[in-house]
Design an enzyme around this catalytic site. Structure first.
Site, PDB file in Angstrom:
ATOM      1  N   GLN A 180      82.000  75.424 -12.842  1.00  0.00           N
ATOM      2  CA  GLN A 180      81.759  76.851 -13.043  1.00  0.00           C
ATOM      3  C   GLN A 180      80.644  77.040 -14.065  1.00  0.00           C
ATOM      4  OE1 GLN A 180      85.773  79.056 -13.443  1.00  0.00           O
ATOM      5  NE2 GLN A 180      86.285  76.919 -13.823  1.00  0.00           N
ATOM      6  N   ASP A 239      75.216  75.541 -17.390  1.00  0.00           N
ATOM      7  CA  ASP A 239      74.371  74.939 -18.433  1.00  0.00           C
ATOM      8  C   ASP A 239      73.567  73.719 -17.999  1.00  0.00           C
ATOM      9  OD1 ASP A 239      76.347  72.862 -18.427  1.00  0.00           O
ATOM     10  OD2 ASP A 239      77.452  73.815 -20.071  1.00  0.00           O
ATOM     11  N   HIS A 279      78.802  79.065 -10.065  1.00  0.00           N
ATOM     12  CA  HIS A 279      78.319  80.270 -10.743  1.00  0.00           C
ATOM     13  C   HIS A 279      76.824  80.239 -11.049  1.00  0.00           C
ATOM     14  CE1 HIS A 279      82.747  81.034 -12.150  1.00  0.00           C
ATOM     15  NE2 HIS A 279      82.549  81.352 -10.895  1.00  0.00           N
ATOM     16  N   CYS A 317      64.423  86.257  -7.516  1.00  0.00           N
ATOM     17  CA  CYS A 317      63.878  87.586  -7.285  1.00  0.00           C
ATOM     18  C   CYS A 317      64.989  88.528  -6.807  1.00  0.00           C
ATOM     19  CB  CYS A 317      62.763  87.499  -6.244  1.00  0.00           C
ATOM     20  SG  CYS A 317      62.093  89.112  -5.816  1.00  0.00           S
ATOM     21  N   CYS A 351      56.550  88.636  -4.037  1.00  0.00           N
ATOM     22  CA  CYS A 351      56.619  90.057  -3.680  1.00  0.00           C
ATOM     23  C   CYS A 351      56.415  90.999  -4.860  1.00  0.00           C
ATOM     24  CB  CYS A 351      57.940  90.363  -2.969  1.00  0.00           C
ATOM     25  SG  CYS A 351      59.344  90.439  -4.092  1.00  0.00           S
ATOM     26  N   THR A 401      88.962  74.561 -18.185  1.00  0.00           N
ATOM     27  CA  THR A 401      88.824  75.930 -17.671  1.00  0.00           C
ATOM     28  C   THR A 401      90.096  76.716 -17.948  1.00  0.00           C
ATOM     29  OG1 THR A 401      88.477  77.338 -15.728  1.00  0.00           O
ATOM     30  CG2 THR A 401      89.454  75.173 -15.321  1.00  0.00           C
ATOM     31  N   ASN A 427      93.090  69.896 -20.965  1.00  0.00           N
ATOM     32  CA  ASN A 427      92.784  71.094 -21.748  1.00  0.00           C
ATOM     33  C   ASN A 427      93.642  71.043 -23.013  1.00  0.00           C
ATOM     34  OD1 ASN A 427      92.501  73.897 -22.597  1.00  0.00           O
ATOM     35  ND2 ASN A 427      91.934  74.384 -20.477  1.00  0.00           N
ATOM     36  N   GLU A 485      94.685  73.559 -24.488  1.00  0.00           N
ATOM     37  CA  GLU A 485      95.618  74.699 -24.436  1.00  0.00           C
ATOM     38  C   GLU A 485      96.212  74.830 -23.044  1.00  0.00           C
ATOM     39  OE1 GLU A 485      93.810  78.335 -25.913  1.00  0.00           O
ATOM     40  OE2 GLU A 485      92.778  77.158 -27.455  1.00  0.00           O
ATOM     41  N   ALA A 527      88.473  67.207 -23.578  1.00  0.00           N
ATOM     42  CA  ALA A 527      87.929  66.489 -22.426  1.00  0.00           C
ATOM     43  C   ALA A 527      87.185  65.224 -22.846  1.00  0.00           C
ATOM     44  CB  ALA A 527      87.002  67.414 -21.641  1.00  0.00           C
TER      45      ALA A 527
HETATM   46  C1  BJW Z   1      88.570  72.668 -23.705  1.00  0.00           C
HETATM   47  C2  BJW Z   1      87.926  72.181 -24.798  1.00  0.00           C
HETATM   48  C3  BJW Z   1      87.670  70.825 -24.792  1.00  0.00           C
HETATM   49  C4  BJW Z   1      88.127  74.243 -25.138  1.00  0.00           C
HETATM   50  N1  BJW Z   1      88.061  70.087 -23.752  1.00  0.00           N
HETATM   51  N2  BJW Z   1      88.959  71.935 -22.684  1.00  0.00           N
HETATM   52  C5  BJW Z   1      91.501  88.145  -7.790  1.00  0.00           C
HETATM   53  C6  BJW Z   1      92.218  88.949  -8.669  1.00  0.00           C
HETATM   54  C7  BJW Z   1      91.557  89.734  -9.612  1.00  0.00           C
HETATM   55  C8  BJW Z   1      90.174  89.732  -9.724  1.00  0.00           C
HETATM   56  C9  BJW Z   1      89.473  88.936  -8.859  1.00  0.00           C
HETATM   57  C10 BJW Z   1      90.130  88.180  -7.894  1.00  0.00           C
HETATM   58  N3  BJW Z   1      89.196  87.500  -7.195  1.00  0.00           N
HETATM   59  C11 BJW Z   1      87.986  87.785  -7.707  1.00  0.00           C
HETATM   60  C12 BJW Z   1      88.134  88.675  -8.709  1.00  0.00           C
HETATM   61  C13 BJW Z   1      87.062  89.264  -9.562  1.00  0.00           C
HETATM   62  C14 BJW Z   1      86.519  88.279 -10.563  1.00  0.00           C
HETATM   63  C15 BJW Z   1      87.637  87.620 -11.339  1.00  0.00           C
HETATM   64  O1  BJW Z   1      88.060  86.516 -11.088  1.00  0.00           O
HETATM   65  N4  BJW Z   1      88.123  88.275 -12.378  1.00  0.00           N
HETATM   66  C16 BJW Z   1      89.187  87.713 -13.189  1.00  0.00           C
HETATM   67  C17 BJW Z   1      88.751  87.657 -14.647  1.00  0.00           C
HETATM   68  C18 BJW Z   1      90.460  88.479 -12.961  1.00  0.00           C
HETATM   69  N5  BJW Z   1      85.695  87.308  -9.864  1.00  0.00           N
HETATM   70  C19 BJW Z   1      84.445  87.547  -9.519  1.00  0.00           C
HETATM   71  O2  BJW Z   1      83.915  88.625  -9.770  1.00  0.00           O
HETATM   72  C20 BJW Z   1      83.700  86.456  -8.798  1.00  0.00           C
HETATM   73  N6  BJW Z   1      83.119  86.967  -7.630  1.00  0.00           N
HETATM   74  C21 BJW Z   1      83.850  87.271  -6.549  1.00  0.00           C
HETATM   75  O3  BJW Z   1      85.048  87.096  -6.505  1.00  0.00           O
HETATM   76  O4  BJW Z   1      83.104  87.777  -5.497  1.00  0.00           O
HETATM   77  C22 BJW Z   1      83.807  88.451  -4.467  1.00  0.00           C
HETATM   78  C23 BJW Z   1      84.062  89.852  -4.963  1.00  0.00           C
HETATM   79  C24 BJW Z   1      82.999  90.699  -5.114  1.00  0.00           C
HETATM   80  C25 BJW Z   1      83.229  92.006  -5.586  1.00  0.00           C
HETATM   81  C26 BJW Z   1      84.516  92.403  -5.933  1.00  0.00           C
HETATM   82  C27 BJW Z   1      85.584  91.503  -5.790  1.00  0.00           C
HETATM   83  C28 BJW Z   1      85.349  90.221  -5.301  1.00  0.00           C
HETATM   84  C29 BJW Z   1      82.530  85.961  -9.641  1.00  0.00           C
HETATM   85  C30 BJW Z   1      82.956  85.364 -10.908  1.00  0.00           C
HETATM   86  C31 BJW Z   1      81.702  85.031 -11.735  1.00  0.00           C
HETATM   87  C32 BJW Z   1      82.061  84.548 -13.114  1.00  0.00           C
HETATM   88  N7  BJW Z   1      80.909  84.591 -13.936  1.00  0.00           N
HETATM   89  C33 BJW Z   1      80.993  84.089 -15.280  1.00  0.00           C
HETATM   90  C34 BJW Z   1      79.696  84.425 -16.036  1.00  0.00           C
HETATM   91  C35 BJW Z   1      78.525  83.533 -15.596  1.00  0.00           C
HETATM   92  C36 BJW Z   1      77.262  83.942 -16.233  1.00  0.00           C
HETATM   93  C37 BJW Z   1      77.304  83.819 -17.739  1.00  0.00           C
HETATM   94  O5  BJW Z   1      77.498  82.700 -18.247  1.00  0.00           O
HETATM   95  O6  BJW Z   1      77.098  84.812 -18.414  1.00  0.00           O
HETATM   96  O7  BJW Z   1      81.238  82.687 -15.271  1.00  0.00           O
HETATM   97  S1  BJW Z   1      82.376  84.710 -16.192  1.00  0.00           S
HETATM   98  C38 BJW Z   1      82.719  83.252 -17.083  1.00  0.00           C
HETATM   99  O8  BJW Z   1      84.054  82.808 -16.721  1.00  0.00           O
HETATM  100  C39 BJW Z   1      81.744  82.215 -16.536  1.00  0.00           C
HETATM  101  C40 BJW Z   1      82.657  81.036 -16.329  1.00  0.00           C
HETATM  102  O9  BJW Z   1      82.112  80.150 -15.362  1.00  0.00           O
HETATM  103  C41 BJW Z   1      83.941  81.661 -15.900  1.00  0.00           C
HETATM  104  C42 BJW Z   1      85.144  80.787 -16.084  1.00  0.00           C
HETATM  105  O10 BJW Z   1      85.376  80.517 -17.419  1.00  0.00           O
HETATM  106  P1  BJW Z   1      85.854  79.078 -17.856  1.00  0.00           P
HETATM  107  O11 BJW Z   1      84.868  78.076 -17.480  1.00  0.00           O
HETATM  108  O12 BJW Z   1      87.222  78.862 -17.380  1.00  0.00           O
HETATM  109  O13 BJW Z   1      85.789  79.174 -19.431  1.00  0.00           O
HETATM  110  P2  BJW Z   1      86.801  79.861 -20.466  1.00  0.00           P
HETATM  111  O14 BJW Z   1      86.050  80.141 -21.694  1.00  0.00           O
HETATM  112  O15 BJW Z   1      87.536  80.975 -19.847  1.00  0.00           O
HETATM  113  O16 BJW Z   1      87.878  78.738 -20.771  1.00  0.00           O
HETATM  114  C43 BJW Z   1      87.544  77.590 -21.510  1.00  0.00           C
HETATM  115  C44 BJW Z   1      88.719  76.644 -21.491  1.00  0.00           C
HETATM  116  O17 BJW Z   1      88.325  75.424 -22.080  1.00  0.00           O
HETATM  117  C45 BJW Z   1      89.925  77.148 -22.284  1.00  0.00           C
HETATM  118  O18 BJW Z   1      91.086  77.001 -21.488  1.00  0.00           O
HETATM  119  C46 BJW Z   1      89.982  76.211 -23.492  1.00  0.00           C
HETATM  120  O19 BJW Z   1      91.316  75.936 -23.930  1.00  0.00           O
HETATM  121  C47 BJW Z   1      89.350  74.981 -22.919  1.00  0.00           C
HETATM  122  N8  BJW Z   1      88.725  74.109 -23.894  1.00  0.00           N
HETATM  123  N9  BJW Z   1      87.675  73.285 -25.651  1.00  0.00           N
HETATM  124  C48 BJW Z   1      88.722  70.720 -22.711  1.00  0.00           C
HETATM  125  N10 BJW Z   1      87.040  70.264 -25.833  1.00  0.00           N
HETATM  126 ZN    ZN Z   2      60.321  88.380  -4.508  1.00  0.00          ZN
END
Ligand code: BJW
Ligand code: ZN
Length: 239
Positions: A102, A105, A120, A128, A149, A187, A212, A214, A230
């Site tokens: 996800q 970076d 992601h 564009c 464009c 995650t 993880n 947590e 990790a």
């Molecule tokens: C360690 C550690 C160490 C610490 N070792 N571990 C179903 C229900 C409700 C809502 C939805 C649904 N399906 C889809 C949705 C909507 C939405 C969604 O899921 N929302 C939820 C929050 C409820 N999803 C979307 O919008 C997705 N698109 C989609 O579904 O399209 C169809 C659609 C369209 C229109 C409407 C509805 C559906 C797209 C999701 C895009 C996510 N984008 C981001 C931002 C990217 C750009 C940016 O960087 O700015 O992606 S959000 C952010 O969260 C980023 C990450 O990839 C993503 C996940 O986060 P991640 O990687 O899990 O990180 P953290 O910080 O949350 O967790 C870190 C973990 O590491 C923790 O657990 C720590 O404990 C642990 N940790 N140190 C190991 N050393």
């Molecule tokens: Zn273009």
């Protein structure tokens, strides 16, 4: 933290392994996570799910660029950590190895992972808003507008409310349902559809392992939870 004999045996003999990573895999490289650890990412008073949203691209694209330019600049200095390197070594260990991230970076690639399914997008690319042409910003400066464009560029990442890259999730889901062993690393398992992959793997009979420090909503469904960082846990598998 203890790795069971069953898991060690599976790891030694598995053919099809899938790893799903999130921000936590890059935490030990110095990349801030989105959630957990107390303070969430905030940019100029806006929580990340506001600034990293489809609405903000429509409303204030320059602000979105400011936030992403800042993060690219910050990432330039950072290096992969032992977790990225362990995962990169695993690709040559199994007949079919799939890495799904996800993260945007690029640190898995920096560590040597060859095929990375990026759900992601990637912070080192722009695209564009009109014709979709992609631009690499890792070596070159970000262009002001599209050379094809003339329209505006945006970061080539998937923001909240946006669709994932065509086929990426579907391909990952096929691999998840064929996997015997599935690792879920760093995650919070809150963002869908990515968080659905371990569920798919589990339903198809895979042994699911969470790494993880947590607990997450996924923990109770996992066959094994390895509580720890990790970069400390993953290298233990090669011992
Ligand atoms: C360690 C550690 C160490 C610490 N070792 N571990 C179903 C229900 C409700 C809502 C939805 C649904 N399906 C889809 C949705 C909507 C939405 C969604 O899921 N929302 C939820 C929050 C409820 N999803 C979307 O919008 C997705 N698109 C989609 O579904 O399209 C169809 C659609 C369209 C229109 C409407 C509805 C559906 C797209 C999701 C895009 C996510 N984008 C981001 C931002 C990217 C750009 C940016 O960087 O700015 O992606 S959000 C952010 O969260 C980023 C990450 O990839 C993503 C996940 O986060 P991640 O990687 O899990 O990180 P953290 O910080 O949350 O967790 C870190 C973990 O590491 C923790 O657990 C720590 O404990 C642990 N940790 N140190 C190991 N050393
Ligand atoms: Zn273009």
């Amino acid at each position: 933290m203890h790795i069971s004999a069953e898991l060690r045996e599976l790891f030694a003999g598995a053919n099809r392994v899938l790893v799903l990573t999130g921000a936590g895999v890059s935490a030990e490289s110095g990349v801030p996570t989105f959630r957990g650890g107390g303070n969430t990412a905030v940019w100029k008073g806006m929580p990340f799910d506001v600034i990293s949203s489809a609405e903000m691209v429509e409303r204030d694209l320059p602000a979105v660029w400011e936030w992403f330019d800042y993060r690219r600049h910050f990432l330039e200095e950072l290096k992969p950590n032992p977790a990225h390197y362990a995962i990169a070594r695993w690709q040559d260990r199994f007949a079919e190895f799939t890495l799904v991230t996800q993260n945007i970076d690029g640190l898995h690639q920096k560590a040597g992972s060859r095929e990375v399914i990026e759900l992601h997008g990637n912070i080192w690319r722009a695209r564009c808003t009109a014709c979709g042409t992609a631009y690499n910003m890792a070596q070159e400066k970000r262009p002001d507008a599209c050379f094809e464009c003339g329209d505006l560029l945006r970061p080539d990442v998937v923001l909240f409310g946006e669709m994932l890259p065509r086929g990426a999730f579907e391909f990952a889901a096929v691999r998840a349902s064929a996997s015997e062993l599935c690792f879920v690393v760093g995650t919070s398992a809150l963002v869908y559809p990515a968080a659905g992959l371990p569920e798919i793997a589990k339903a198809a009979g895979a042994y699911v392992v969470e790494v993880n420090p947590e607990r997450t909503p996924l923990s109770s469904q996992c066959d094994e939870v390895l509580t720890g960082k990790a970069g400390e846990v993953l290298p233990l598998f090669e011992r």
